[in-house]
Design a protein around this motif. Structure first.
Motif, PDB file in Angstrom:
ATOM      1  N   MET A   1       0.841  -1.204   0.000  1.00 27.52           N
ATOM      2  CA  MET A   1       0.000   0.000   0.000  1.00 27.52           C
ATOM      3  C   MET A   1       0.875   1.254   0.000  1.00 27.52           C
ATOM      4  O   MET A   1       1.990   1.233   0.506  1.00 27.52           O
ATOM      5  N   ARG A  64      -4.641   0.862  -2.346  1.00 28.18           N
ATOM      6  CA  ARG A  64      -4.328  -0.520  -2.699  1.00 28.18           C
ATOM      7  C   ARG A  64      -3.800  -0.582  -4.138  1.00 28.18           C
ATOM      8  O   ARG A  64      -4.319   0.093  -5.018  1.00 28.18           O
ATOM      9  N   HIS A  70     -10.071   1.474  -1.244  1.00 27.76           N
ATOM     10  CA  HIS A  70      -8.947   1.964  -0.458  1.00 27.76           C
ATOM     11  C   HIS A  70      -9.410   2.262   0.971  1.00 27.76           C
ATOM     12  O   HIS A  70     -10.575   2.063   1.316  1.00 27.76           O
TER      13      HIS A  70
END
Length: 264
Positions: A1, A64, A70
């Protein structure tokens, strides 16, 4: 991430698991991003104010690499529009704007269009002129805007006599009998044409020409509703609130008139 700070406007929010929310924002790049906001349904949430529908905020997201869901780490309001929160009609208009943007495909200039509409809503008592232009701009982006530069049926540029939703624009005297449409006055035709040619940076000029209201919004929204294939639920609520506000204003005017008669 990876972490990324993004400016955007909240288009929708819904419950997602216990205490969490699922949001969609429109970014400055005219893209829609979805993310999960943890704990925003709790009273103690520090992010809640920046995540209301229509809020223009800065979002720090954990992005992501795969997938589009996200996670929000932090949000703060970028621009306050306090006058909107003081009017139920304006709040209904915000929901309408955001739903329109949410349910349309990504539109070039969409963020700037929505921001301009929200700015105008915060600054002006008149809600409908900007709303009419906003809807027409979305119609133009979808290629479903009414044709107002001649007769859409035969192509002639003179003797225009009415607007036809079924045909998709103006029609002339020769075509109106065949279509069985109700004639408009010259003023009505001119008002609608000016509206369809106006942009968001021309709202002052449009207001100086004439006042636009709920009926005008209904007319231009009818084209979006007819040809887009998109169901906008928020328009019904906006319509109800607008009619309620109109009745309240009339009662107020009658009360003021009666008070004046009593004084004199």
């Amino acid at each position: 991430m990876m972490e990324r700070e993004i400016e955007g406007i909240v288009l929708s929010t819904s419950e997602y698991r216990e205490h969490d929310g699922l949001l969609t924002i429109l970014t400055e790049e005219d893209k829609k991003i979805r993310f999960v906001a943890r704990g925003i349904q709790k009273i103690t949430s520090k992010n809640a104010g920046a995540l209301l529908i229509g809020a223009q905020s800065l979002f720090l997201l954990q992005m992501r690499e795969r997938g589009d869901l996200h996670t929000l780490k932090h949000a703060k309001i970028k621009q306050y529009r306090r006058r909107i929160s003081m009017s139920l009609l304006k709040q209904a208009m915000v929901s309408f704007y955001c739903e329109m943007m949410l349910k349309n495909d990504d539109i070039a200039g969409g963020y700037a269009l929505l921001k301009s509409a929200l700015d105008d809503l915060d600054k002006n008592d008149d809600c409908f002129t900007a709303a009419c232009v906003f809807v027409n701009q979305l119609c133009l982006a979808q290629g479903i805007a009414p044709w107002v530069d001649g007769c859409i049926s035969c192509g002639r540029n003179d003797h225009i006599t009415t607007l036809s939703l079924r045909q998709g624009g103006f029609v002339c005297t020769d075509c109106i009998d065949r279509l069985r449409e109700v004639p408009w006055t010259r003023k009505q035709l001119q008002r609608f044409r000016y509206l369809c040619h106006a942009k968001m940076n021309q709202l002052d000029e449009l207001r100086a020409y004439d006042q636009y209201g709920l009926e005008d919004l209904k007319q231009i929204f009818a084209f979006f509703n007819e040809y887009s294939g998109v169901n906008i639920k928020g328009f019904s609520f906006l319509h109800q609130v607008a009619e309620m506000e109109e009745k309240r204003s009339k009662r107020r005017d009658v009360k003021d008139m009666n008070s004046t008669k009593t004084i004199f």
